[in-house]
Enzyme design. Structure first.
Site, PDB file in Angstrom:
ATOM      1  N   THR A  33       0.841  -1.190   0.000  1.00  6.67           N
ATOM      2  CA  THR A  33       0.000   0.000   0.000  1.00  6.67           C
ATOM      3  C   THR A  33       0.879   1.244   0.000  1.00  6.67           C
ATOM      4  O   THR A  33       2.070   1.169  -0.295  1.00  6.67           O
ATOM      5  CB  THR A  33      -0.994  -0.029   1.188  1.00  6.67           C
ATOM      6  OG1 THR A  33      -1.965   1.001   1.006  1.00  6.67           O
ATOM      7  CG2 THR A  33      -0.300   0.147   2.532  1.00  6.67           C
ATOM      8  N   ASN A  34       0.296   2.400   0.307  1.00  7.82           N
ATOM      9  CA  ASN A  34       1.050   3.655   0.310  1.00  7.82           C
ATOM     10  C   ASN A  34       0.607   4.495   1.507  1.00  7.82           C
ATOM     11  O   ASN A  34      -0.237   4.081   2.287  1.00  7.82           O
ATOM     12  CB  ASN A  34       0.850   4.395  -1.019  1.00  7.82           C
ATOM     13  CG  ASN A  34      -0.627   4.634  -1.293  1.00  7.82           C
ATOM     14  OD1 ASN A  34      -1.303   5.316  -0.539  1.00  7.82           O
ATOM     15  ND2 ASN A  34      -1.124   4.037  -2.366  1.00  7.82           N
TER      16      ASN A  34
END
Ligand code: CTP
Ligand code: CA
Length: 222
Positions: A33-34
């Site tokens: 993810t980020n």
């Protein structure tokens, strides 16, 4: 806050908002993810609700409850694509504040990956571009807004994204600044419109940016 409910500037309009980073699964327990917190998208959903819209919030993040919005929980970019196509068909506006992962693990292991050698390489594959798919929708939302986080050449990159993705507006965010953006309660952006206007918004709360954006969306609809 502006006028509520049926007197609001978006009364009777359907608005779809996406928020947060997507989660791209590697195996049953891990994902890529980020740093997107989903705060800006949540603030936009709240501002649209306050303006009297009916709101669908599509998210992969665990966000604080937005009372009154329909929440559609998704994980990966591919799930978000399906949810956006379904929920935004015929809508007044789609606001893509989500940080959609550009790549996902090429394979999703059925079982938890066991550790082995000292090195492990991951193979990634491109995700579909949700906004490019929206551009070709039969019942495209009337106003489509994208976001762009850039670390260099903010306005040039933002302008070319606005054109390429067929957007009505694009909210460009300079992530080289440390006092705004990811995880922060504040943000500094430039809102570009397809007619060429550029509206800079100095460092302010994500709520204030959300309200300004909703006013611009309402004026494009009205
Ligand atoms: N976006 C999307 N689908 C993707 C990636 C991004 O719809 N697969 C949307 C984002 O939600 C955002 C806008 O496109 O509203 C711009 O995202 P950004 O990451 O800045 O653009 P990219 O086209 O992915 O370009 P790059 O990351 O290479 O700068
Ligand atoms: Ca990207």
């Amino acid at each position: 806050r502006q006028a509520l409910g049926q007197d609001g500037i978006l009364a009777g309009q359907k608005v779809v908002v996406t928020a947060g980073g997507t989660r791209e699964p590697l195996d049953p327990v891990r994902y890529l993810t980020n740093h997107s917190s989903g705060k800006q998208g949540t603030a936009i959903a709240q501002a649209a609700l306050d303006a009297g819209a009916s709101v669908t919030l599509i998210t992969s993040a665990s966000l604080p409850a937005t009372i009154g919005a329909q929440i559609v929980q998704v994980e990966a970019a591919q799930d978000m694509l399906e949810a956006v196509l379904e929920h935004s068909a015929g809508a007044s506006a789609l606001i893509m504040a989500a940080a959609v992962a550009d790549y996902r693990p090429a394979t999703r292991a059925k079982q938890k990956i066991k550790k082995g050698d000292d090195d492990l390489s991951l193979s990634l594959t491109r995700n579909p571009d949700i906004l490019l798919n929206v551009k070709d929708m039969a019942q495209r939302p009337k106003v489509v807004v994208g976001f762009a986080a850039e670390s260099e050449n903010l306005l040039a990159n933002a302008q070319s994204k606005l054109m390429r993705k067929g957007l009505d507006m694009l909210v460009a965010n300079d992530i080289s600044a440390t006092d705004a953006g990811f995880g922060s309660d504040n943000n500094r952006v430039v809102i570009l419109s397809k007619d060429g206007t550029q509206r800079p918004i100095e460092l302010t709360s994500k709520e204030q940016i959300a309200q300004t954006l909703i006013e611009l969306v309402a004026s494009q609809l009205g």
